[in-house]
Design a protein around this motif. Structure first.
Motif, PDB file in Angstrom:
ATOM      1  N   MET A 188       0.839  -1.176   0.000  1.00 39.90           N
ATOM      2  CA  MET A 188       0.000   0.000   0.000  1.00 39.90           C
ATOM      3  C   MET A 188       0.886   1.242   0.000  1.00 39.90           C
ATOM      4  SD  MET A 188      -2.933   1.223   2.708  1.00 39.90           S
ATOM      5  CE  MET A 188      -4.056  -0.065   2.272  1.00 39.90           C
ATOM      6  N   ALA A 189       0.492   2.266  -0.729  1.00 43.50           N
ATOM      7  CA  ALA A 189       1.255   3.505  -0.830  1.00 43.50           C
ATOM      8  C   ALA A 189       1.202   4.282   0.484  1.00 43.50           C
ATOM      9  CB  ALA A 189       0.706   4.361  -1.961  1.00 43.50           C
ATOM     10  N   ASP A 190       2.293   5.003   0.782  1.00 40.62           N
ATOM     11  CA  ASP A 190       2.320   5.871   1.960  1.00 40.62           C
ATOM     12  C   ASP A 190       1.761   7.231   1.570  1.00 40.62           C
ATOM     13  OD1 ASP A 190       3.465   4.014   3.696  1.00 40.62           O
ATOM     14  OD2 ASP A 190       5.488   4.506   3.007  1.00 40.62           O
ATOM     15  N   LEU A 191       0.532   7.457   1.913  1.00 38.89           N
ATOM     16  CA  LEU A 191      -0.113   8.725   1.583  1.00 38.89           C
ATOM     17  C   LEU A 191       0.082   9.727   2.717  1.00 38.89           C
ATOM     18  CD1 LEU A 191      -3.540   7.428   0.227  1.00 38.89           C
ATOM     19  CD2 LEU A 191      -1.543   8.153  -1.084  1.00 38.89           C
ATOM     20  N   LYS A 192       0.125  11.008   2.378  1.00 35.55           N
ATOM     21  CA  LYS A 192       0.205  12.055   3.391  1.00 35.55           C
ATOM     22  C   LYS A 192      -1.061  12.071   4.236  1.00 35.55           C
ATOM     23  CE  LYS A 192       3.827  14.875   2.712  1.00 35.55           C
ATOM     24  NZ  LYS A 192       4.776  15.111   3.749  1.00 35.55           N
ATOM     25  N   LEU A 193      -2.185  11.858   3.601  1.00 34.38           N
ATOM     26  CA  LEU A 193      -3.471  11.888   4.296  1.00 34.38           C
ATOM     27  C   LEU A 193      -3.751  10.516   4.889  1.00 34.38           C
ATOM     28  CD1 LEU A 193      -6.103  13.492   4.887  1.00 34.38           C
ATOM     29  CD2 LEU A 193      -7.009  12.509   2.773  1.00 34.38           C
ATOM     30  N   PRO A 194      -3.889  10.462   6.222  1.00 34.48           N
ATOM     31  CA  PRO A 194      -4.220   9.167   6.813  1.00 34.48           C
ATOM     32  C   PRO A 194      -5.672   8.800   6.520  1.00 34.48           C
ATOM     33  CG  PRO A 194      -4.212  10.849   8.502  1.00 34.48           C
ATOM     34  CD  PRO A 194      -3.764  11.500   7.227  1.00 34.48           C
ATOM     35  N   ARG A 195      -6.005   7.572   6.828  1.00 32.77           N
ATOM     36  CA  ARG A 195      -7.378   7.125   6.628  1.00 32.77           C
ATOM     37  C   ARG A 195      -8.311   7.994   7.453  1.00 32.77           C
ATOM     38  NH1 ARG A 195      -9.496   1.034   6.481  1.00 32.77           N
ATOM     39  NH2 ARG A 195     -11.668   1.538   6.149  1.00 32.77           N
ATOM     40  N   ILE A 196      -9.389   8.456   6.848  1.00 31.71           N
ATOM     41  CA  ILE A 196     -10.358   9.312   7.521  1.00 31.71           C
ATOM     42  C   ILE A 196     -11.143   8.468   8.513  1.00 31.71           C
ATOM     43  CG2 ILE A 196     -12.403  10.757   7.189  1.00 31.71           C
ATOM     44  CD1 ILE A 196     -11.234  11.489   4.423  1.00 31.71           C
ATOM     45  N   PRO A 197     -11.227   8.956   9.774  1.00 27.90           N
ATOM     46  CA  PRO A 197     -11.944   8.173  10.791  1.00 27.90           C
ATOM     47  C   PRO A 197     -13.450   8.174  10.544  1.00 27.90           C
ATOM     48  CG  PRO A 197     -11.272  10.274  11.691  1.00 27.90           C
ATOM     49  CD  PRO A 197     -10.685  10.184  10.305  1.00 27.90           C
ATOM     50  N   ASP A 198     -14.122   7.260  11.208  1.00 24.96           N
ATOM     51  CA  ASP A 198     -15.581   7.168  11.120  1.00 24.96           C
ATOM     52  C   ASP A 198     -16.208   8.488  11.549  1.00 24.96           C
ATOM     53  OD1 ASP A 198     -18.242   6.414  11.076  1.00 24.96           O
ATOM     54  OD2 ASP A 198     -18.083   5.010  12.741  1.00 24.96           O
ATOM     55  N   ARG A 199     -17.067   9.045  10.726  1.00 27.51           N
ATOM     56  CA  ARG A 199     -17.733  10.308  11.032  1.00 27.51           C
ATOM     57  C   ARG A 199     -19.238  10.133  11.153  1.00 27.51           C
ATOM     58  NH1 ARG A 199     -14.493  11.388   6.583  1.00 27.51           N
ATOM     59  NH2 ARG A 199     -16.367  11.660   5.386  1.00 27.51           N
ATOM     60  N   THR A 200     -19.675   8.929  11.403  1.00 27.41           N
ATOM     61  CA  THR A 200     -21.097   8.673  11.550  1.00 27.41           C
ATOM     62  C   THR A 200     -21.574   9.265  12.872  1.00 27.41           C
ATOM     63  OG1 THR A 200     -20.821   6.591  10.370  1.00 27.41           O
ATOM     64  CG2 THR A 200     -22.866   6.878  11.609  1.00 27.41           C
ATOM     65  N   PRO A 201     -22.528  10.202  12.831  1.00 24.04           N
ATOM     66  CA  PRO A 201     -23.009  10.808  14.081  1.00 24.04           C
ATOM     67  C   PRO A 201     -23.667   9.762  14.984  1.00 24.04           C
ATOM     68  CG  PRO A 201     -23.804  12.037  12.178  1.00 24.04           C
ATOM     69  CD  PRO A 201     -23.187  10.769  11.657  1.00 24.04           C
ATOM     70  N   VAL A 202     -23.522   9.968  16.270  1.00 26.75           N
ATOM     71  CA  VAL A 202     -24.135   9.111  17.280  1.00 26.75           C
ATOM     72  C   VAL A 202     -25.130   9.964  18.046  1.00 26.75           C
ATOM     73  CG1 VAL A 202     -23.739   7.730  19.353  1.00 26.75           C
ATOM     74  CG2 VAL A 202     -22.047   7.722  17.495  1.00 26.75           C
ATOM     75  N   PRO A 209     -27.756  26.639  16.181  1.00 25.95           N
ATOM     76  CA  PRO A 209     -28.662  25.988  17.129  1.00 25.95           C
ATOM     77  C   PRO A 209     -27.878  25.391  18.294  1.00 25.95           C
ATOM     78  CG  PRO A 209     -28.559  24.768  15.053  1.00 25.95           C
ATOM     79  CD  PRO A 209     -27.729  25.988  14.888  1.00 25.95           C
ATOM     80  N   VAL A 210     -28.515  25.381  19.443  1.00 28.41           N
ATOM     81  CA  VAL A 210     -27.902  24.823  20.642  1.00 28.41           C
ATOM     82  C   VAL A 210     -27.438  23.391  20.377  1.00 28.41           C
ATOM     83  CG1 VAL A 210     -28.396  24.104  23.007  1.00 28.41           C
ATOM     84  CG2 VAL A 210     -29.102  26.356  22.229  1.00 28.41           C
ATOM     85  N   THR A 211     -28.190  22.661  19.583  1.00 28.91           N
ATOM     86  CA  THR A 211     -27.823  21.269  19.287  1.00 28.91           C
ATOM     87  C   THR A 211     -26.514  21.167  18.511  1.00 28.91           C
ATOM     88  OG1 THR A 211     -29.227  21.318  17.318  1.00 28.91           O
ATOM     89  CG2 THR A 211     -30.188  20.410  19.337  1.00 28.91           C
ATOM     90  N   GLU A 212     -26.096  22.239  17.861  1.00 28.66           N
ATOM     91  CA  GLU A 212     -24.804  22.271  17.171  1.00 28.66           C
ATOM     92  C   GLU A 212     -23.708  22.775  18.097  1.00 28.66           C
ATOM     93  OE1 GLU A 212     -24.030  21.192  14.059  1.00 28.66           O
ATOM     94  OE2 GLU A 212     -26.079  20.443  13.938  1.00 28.66           O
ATOM     95  N   LEU A 213     -24.068  23.660  19.019  1.00 28.19           N
ATOM     96  CA  LEU A 213     -23.074  24.221  19.930  1.00 28.19           C
ATOM     97  C   LEU A 213     -22.635  23.225  21.001  1.00 28.19           C
ATOM     98  CD1 LEU A 213     -24.438  27.841  20.496  1.00 28.19           C
ATOM     99  CD2 LEU A 213     -22.485  27.145  19.107  1.00 28.19           C
ATOM    100  N   ILE A 214     -23.558  22.436  21.510  1.00 31.94           N
ATOM    101  CA  ILE A 214     -23.229  21.535  22.617  1.00 31.94           C
ATOM    102  C   ILE A 214     -22.119  20.547  22.257  1.00 31.94           C
ATOM    103  CG2 ILE A 214     -24.122  19.692  24.102  1.00 31.94           C
ATOM    104  CD1 ILE A 214     -26.721  21.343  24.318  1.00 31.94           C
ATOM    105  N   PRO A 215     -22.160  19.870  21.103  1.00 37.61           N
ATOM    106  CA  PRO A 215     -21.032  18.978  20.774  1.00 37.61           C
ATOM    107  C   PRO A 215     -19.699  19.723  20.690  1.00 37.61           C
ATOM    108  CG  PRO A 215     -22.910  18.462  19.395  1.00 37.61           C
ATOM    109  CD  PRO A 215     -23.242  19.736  20.128  1.00 37.61           C
ATOM    110  N   ALA A 216     -19.715  20.942  20.142  1.00 32.57           N
ATOM    111  CA  ALA A 216     -18.484  21.729  20.055  1.00 32.57           C
ATOM    112  C   ALA A 216     -18.003  22.123  21.449  1.00 32.57           C
ATOM    113  CB  ALA A 216     -18.702  22.970  19.194  1.00 32.57           C
ATOM    114  N   MET A 217     -18.937  22.438  22.340  1.00 37.14           N
ATOM    115  CA  MET A 217     -18.583  22.790  23.715  1.00 37.14           C
ATOM    116  C   MET A 217     -17.957  21.592  24.430  1.00 37.14           C
ATOM    117  SD  MET A 217     -22.044  24.905  24.501  1.00 37.14           S
ATOM    118  CE  MET A 217     -21.680  25.786  26.010  1.00 37.14           C
ATOM    119  N   LEU A 218     -18.545  20.424  24.262  1.00 33.02           N
ATOM    120  CA  LEU A 218     -18.011  19.217  24.894  1.00 33.02           C
ATOM    121  C   LEU A 218     -16.620  18.879  24.362  1.00 33.02           C
ATOM    122  CD1 LEU A 218     -21.207  16.988  25.004  1.00 33.02           C
ATOM    123  CD2 LEU A 218     -20.006  17.965  26.959  1.00 33.02           C
TER     124      LEU A 218
END
Length: 74
Positions: A1-15, A45-54
């Motif tokens: 496998m090639a050595d890429l500068k960009l690592p594998r992108i982690p799972d971004r599925t919201p929980v 929205p507060v629902t967007e701010l809370i994850p960023a605050m945490l």
């Protein structure tokens, strides 16, 4: 496998995570949202701010970060 500068992108599925908070904390978060809007000229929205605050809280906790990094590397 090639050595890429960009690592594998982690799972971004919201929980979905549901919590109950006391009225005083709710009011403080609403007030924070107003101050955020006044400061940055954009309402979020507060629902967007809370994850960023945490996330900011956890990143700012040096004891937690040190412990977490130790657990991840060993």
């Amino acid at each position: 496998m090639a050595d890429l500068k960009l690592p594998r992108i982690p799972d971004r599925t919201p929980v979905k995570f549901t919590i109950s908070i006391l009225p005083d904390l709710h009011q403080a978060i609403v007030e924070y949202a107003v101050l955020y809007s006044e400061t940055y000229g954009k309402e979020e929205p507060v629902t967007e701010l809370i994850p960023a605050m945490l996330e900011a809280f956890l990143e700012g906790d040096r004891v937690f970060a040190k412990r977490r990094n130790g657990l991840m590397s060993g």
